[in-house]
Each structure stands twice: as C-alpha cells, then as structure tokens.
Scaffold this motif. Structure first.
Motif, mmCIF file in Angstrom:
data_model
loop_
_atom_site.group_PDB
_atom_site.id
_atom_site.type_symbol
_atom_site.label_atom_id
_atom_site.label_comp_id
_atom_site.label_asym_id
_atom_site.label_seq_id
_atom_site.Cartn_x
_atom_site.Cartn_y
_atom_site.Cartn_z
ATOM 1 N N VAL A 179 -2.447 12.778 -7.769
ATOM 2 C CA VAL A 179 -1.259 12.562 -6.953
ATOM 3 C C VAL A 179 -1.708 12.124 -5.566
ATOM 4 O O VAL A 179 -2.474 12.829 -4.903
ATOM 5 N N TYR A 180 -1.243 10.954 -5.147
ATOM 6 C CA TYR A 180 -1.665 10.397 -3.869
ATOM 7 C C TYR A 180 -0.519 10.496 -2.859
ATOM 8 O O TYR A 180 0.221 9.552 -2.643
ATOM 9 N N GLY A 181 -0.364 11.672 -2.284
ATOM 10 C CA GLY A 181 0.541 11.846 -1.162
ATOM 11 C C GLY A 181 2.011 11.899 -1.507
ATOM 12 O O GLY A 181 2.458 11.461 -2.566
ATOM 13 N N ASN A 182 2.771 12.466 -0.593
ATOM 14 C CA ASN A 182 4.226 12.490 -0.675
ATOM 15 C C ASN A 182 4.780 11.579 0.407
ATOM 16 O O ASN A 182 4.322 11.612 1.551
ATOM 17 N N HIS A 183 5.765 10.789 0.028
ATOM 18 C CA HIS A 183 6.337 9.806 0.943
ATOM 19 C C HIS A 183 7.851 9.946 0.969
ATOM 20 O O HIS A 183 8.448 10.515 0.051
ATOM 21 N N ASP A 184 8.449 9.400 2.003
ATOM 22 C CA ASP A 184 9.911 9.328 2.015
ATOM 23 C C ASP A 184 10.384 8.310 0.980
ATOM 24 O O ASP A 184 11.297 8.566 0.202
ATOM 25 N N VAL A 185 9.730 7.130 0.990
ATOM 26 C CA VAL A 185 10.158 6.022 0.139
ATOM 27 C C VAL A 185 8.941 5.320 -0.441
ATOM 28 O O VAL A 185 7.968 5.058 0.277
ATOM 29 N N ILE A 186 9.004 5.012 -1.725
ATOM 30 C CA ILE A 186 8.027 4.133 -2.359
ATOM 31 C C ILE A 186 8.745 2.841 -2.730
ATOM 32 O O ILE A 186 9.799 2.868 -3.367
ATOM 33 N N ILE A 187 8.170 1.724 -2.312
ATOM 34 C CA ILE A 187 8.715 0.408 -2.637
ATOM 35 C C ILE A 187 7.788 -0.234 -3.657
ATOM 36 O O ILE A 187 6.589 -0.378 -3.404
ATOM 37 N N GLN B 153 10.211 1.128 10.749
ATOM 38 C CA GLN B 153 10.644 1.069 12.147
ATOM 39 C C GLN B 153 11.672 2.150 12.473
ATOM 40 O O GLN B 153 11.848 2.514 13.632
ATOM 41 N N LYS B 154 12.344 2.655 11.445
ATOM 42 C CA LYS B 154 13.313 3.741 11.625
ATOM 43 C C LYS B 154 12.672 5.115 11.457
ATOM 44 O O LYS B 154 13.376 6.124 11.355
ATOM 45 N N GLY B 155 11.347 5.154 11.395
ATOM 46 C CA GLY B 155 10.633 6.415 11.324
ATOM 47 C C GLY B 155 10.433 6.958 9.926
ATOM 48 O O GLY B 155 9.985 8.091 9.745
ATOM 49 N N ILE B 156 10.715 6.154 8.915
ATOM 50 C CA ILE B 156 10.585 6.583 7.525
ATOM 51 C C ILE B 156 9.172 6.296 7.035
ATOM 52 O O ILE B 156 8.621 5.224 7.298
ATOM 53 N N ASP B 157 8.602 7.239 6.303
ATOM 54 C CA ASP B 157 7.256 7.080 5.747
ATOM 55 C C ASP B 157 7.342 6.227 4.484
ATOM 56 O O ASP B 157 7.980 6.618 3.492
ATOM 57 N N VAL B 158 6.706 5.061 4.501
ATOM 58 C CA VAL B 158 6.861 4.058 3.446
ATOM 59 C C VAL B 158 5.519 3.726 2.804
ATOM 60 O O VAL B 158 4.528 3.483 3.505
ATOM 61 N N LEU B 159 5.518 3.671 1.480
ATOM 62 C CA LEU B 159 4.377 3.167 0.722
ATOM 63 C C LEU B 159 4.852 2.015 -0.146
ATOM 64 O O LEU B 159 5.821 2.162 -0.900
ATOM 65 N N VAL B 160 4.183 0.859 -0.045
ATOM 66 C CA VAL B 160 4.494 -0.308 -0.872
ATOM 67 C C VAL B 160 3.401 -0.465 -1.916
ATOM 68 O O VAL B 160 2.211 -0.453 -1.583
ATOM 69 N N LEU B 161 3.800 -0.610 -3.177
ATOM 70 C CA LEU B 161 2.858 -0.839 -4.268
ATOM 71 C C LEU B 161 3.009 -2.275 -4.750
ATOM 72 O O LEU B 161 4.119 -2.707 -5.101
#
Length: 423
Positions: free
Chosen positions: A10-18, A34-42
C-alpha cells in the motif's frame, strides 16, 4: 510512506487518486492540488503522449486556465486567435470563402479570443505548474488494474514497471475518492460496468496531421473549415507563429488500409493545400483514428467520478471534445473540495450527483447536437443538411444579428454559482 499489505504494497493514503495523466487528468490534479487537496495521478504511459490530438481552447476554458495561473504560458506557446472561423471551399476547387464567424464581445470577463496549441504542449505546461505543488504527485508507467470501495474511500490497484518492459509490481493506493480521466476506452469505467452508449463513425477514417506550411501566405486565417463532400477538412494554426505548426483534421475512405495511408496522403494534401506547385511542406506527424459519439450511462458510481473522454466522446470537428472535458474538471473542482471538507463530507453523494447531473445533461443536451451538426455541415450531401448549411451561411452573411449571436456562444464562461437551488 509505503505500508506492507497481505498481497500487495500500500503506497500512501491520498484525498484523491486520478487515473489518467492526459490533459484532463493533469488539469484536474493541478486545480485540486491548488485547493489544498492531496492528489496522486496514475499514468500508464512513460511520459506525455506526443501524437496529434486536440488543440483548440475557447474562452470558457481559458478563464479556467487563468484561475489556475497557466494562461500566460499557454498564450506564449500557442496562437491567439482573435479573427474567428472561416468557412471555405478546397484550394483545388473554387477556393472561395463561403462565410465567416468573427469572435464576439464577452458577456463576462475580458477574454475575447481563443488559443490554438497542441495537446502535448498544454499537458507539459499544466504538469510543470502542478509539480511545483507539494501535494501533487504523478506516477508514470503505472497501469490501472482494479478498484474497490472501502468503508470511507476507495482502494486502487495498479501494475507498475520501472521502464515499461521490466519486472512488474502490483501496488495498492488508497484515497477518499477516485477520478477516471483514462480516455474513451477507460479501464476504470469498464471495471465498474458503466455503459458507454452511442456509435462509431464508419463513413470516414479520421486523420490528424501536423504540418509546417505557410497557409497564411495564401489568405488562410487561423481557423478554417473546408466544406466539401470528399476533401472536407479543418485547417488551423497549432502553435505560435514562430514555431509555424498547423493542424489538418480530415478523413479518408474507410476501406483504405492503415498501412496505405502514407501513400494516399500526398494526393490528399495536393488537393487541400493552396499555393504554387510543387508544394513544399514538412509533414511532422500523422495520427489515423475512428471518431465516435458516445456517452457514459452515469458519470458517478459511488466514490468514483468519470471526467473527459472516460465520460463522453464526440467527433473532433467542432473542437468540443477536450473543451468539454476541461469544463468537467472546472465543475468537479467546485463540488469535490466540499465533499472532502468536514462541514459537507456527509453530503458527498449529493455533491458528486450534482456534478454528474450538470455535466451529463450538458453533453447530451448541447454538445452532442453541436458536434453532429458540425460534422455533417462539412461534408454531407443529404438534401436536408445541404439546405440547412446554405441557410446557415446565408444567415451569417446577411444577418449581422445572427452572426453576433453565433459568435457570442463562443464567448461563454462557466457560471460562478453552480449549486444554485441545490442547498
């Protein structure tokens, strides 16, 4: 921080995965971060895909680019179209102008122009800005495998390689929400069994051609629709004047095998390009593809949201495909932060449902109709369509009020209060 699980890491917890790092996925990641949300793009590919794709950006999108702080970079790299659109016949035919649409006055805001710039260049600009944010991360060579909802989020599994050909490793990622920006063949949408209804155009195989040739020296404006039953085309600038790149979107008959397209191309260009012979041009890239008119049965399923081509797709001739996807992002970025906030998190199903309703109803009610009319206007020989085309051009040429109205539709901006009547 990676955490070891029973069958995958498991690689981290994020607010949003795209899922999907094309223009829609990258822009979504940027505005949410930019709104302060933690984002990961795959992203499954190794880098930004360089093939010729979308390139037209209308004021409704440019306003969103300005809010995100990338408009100046887009303007510097692209071509600022302040002259509008010209309808004309092929250079090999009568080579005459049929009608024109000049850009109108903006009802809101100050952007009264369009920008033309290839999708890969826009992706690079968006990514550059996004990577400056500490809460944005993108992982390339990471192919979506599956997802499942948990009690308070989603778990996404993906197959990763270090170089695209080496040893594969399955990784698990967790987030409160997932956004599918993974294109028309969206593995995410398919994994959720969401219908993607519509049809594929089989009358033409579409070609996106990047070319260096000085169309402007022969009277062509920045954007041109070539009207003809056989040699129809969209011919537009695809970069700033210094780079000198143009795009031709046209079609060839579907019975021509892909391997023979290269041999057919010189004859097609001979009929489309104006100017003295022999022609001197530089062919930069050619991308053959099939065009579709399709829409997902739903844009939201649980904590998973569809954006861009994963949710809808249309033929490219009216330049509404990527535009619509980027507007999806703008609308979603209005609702998703609220769904993540402590004050409104309990209402996340209603918030995402509002996004789904607004965007799907706009596509079905407006975008599909415009895309279909735009395509048929360019080449159809159907008597009804021909009559409508002639009426359209006559109205543009003889009725200033109609021309102003058509131009005004290109100047629209996104309403600020999207939730009116919602709370």
């Amino acid at each position: 921080m990676a955490k070891e699980g029973a069958d995958a890491t498991v690689y981290g917890n994020h607010d949003v995965i795209i899922i999907g790092g094309g223009p829609v996925g990258l822009f979504c990641g940027l505005v949410l971060a930019q709104k302060g949300i933690d984002v990961l793009v795959l992203e499954a590919e190794a880098d930004i895909v360089p093939s010729p794709r979308a390139l037209m950006y209308f004021p409704i999108v440019l306003h969103e680019f300005a809010k995100a702080g990338i408009l100046d970079d887009v303007l510097a790299a692209g071509y600022k179209n302040q002259s509008g659109l010209t309808f004309r016949t092929p250079a090999s035919g009568t080579n005459k102008i049929l009608a024109q649409i000049s850009l109108g006055k903006p009802a809101n805001g100050s952007i009264d122009y369009g920008v033309q710039l290839g999708q890969p260049a826009v992706c690079a600009i968006v990514r550059k800005h996004a990577l400056l944010l500490p809460n944005f991360c993108i992982s390339y060579l990471t192919r979506f495998s599956s997802l499942q909802e948990t009690e308070d989020g989603v778990e996404v599994r993906a197959i990763c390689t270090s170089d695209g050909v080496g040893k594969e490793e399955e990784k698990r990622y967790s987030a409160r929400f997932a956004i599918a920006c993974d294109g028309a063949s969206s593995p995410v949408r398919k994994s959720l069994d969401i219908p993607f209804s519509g049809y594929t155009w089989t009358d033409w195989r579409f070609l996106a051609i990047n070319i260096r040739y000085d169309f402007s020296a022969h009277g062509y404006g920045a954007a041109n629709h070539i009207i003809d039953p056989e040699d129809w085309a969209v011919i537009v600038r695809a970069s700033n004047e210094e780079e000198g790149l143009w795009r031709i979107a046209t079609g060839i008959r579907p019975d021509i095998p892909v391997e023979e397209i290269e041999h057919c191309l010189p004859q097609k260009l001979e009929r489309l390009l104006p100017g003295p012979r022999p022609l001197a041009y530089e062919l930069v890239a050619v991308n053959p593809y099939w065009a579709h008119e399709k829409v997902a049965g739903r844009y939201v399923q649980g904590r998973v949201v569809l954006c861009g081509d994963a949710a809808h797709i249309n033929n490219p001739l009216t330049a509404l495909g990527l535009t619509t996807g980027l507007v999806d992002v703008a609308v979603l970025s209005h609702f998703l932060p609220r769904a993540l906030s402590p004050a409104h998190s309990h209402r996340w199903p209603q918030l995402l449902g509002r996004y789904a309703h607004l965007r799907r109803s706009d596509f079905v009610g407006n975008v599909q109709k415009q895309a279909l009319e735009g395509k048929l206007r360019m080449h159809s020989t159907d008597k009804k369509v021909v009559a409508q085309r002639e009426d359209f051009f006559n109205m543009l040429n003889k009725n200033p009020g109609f021309a102003t109205f058509v131009a005004s539709t290109m100047m629209e901006t996104l309403p600020e209060e999207l939730e009116m009547g919602f709370w």
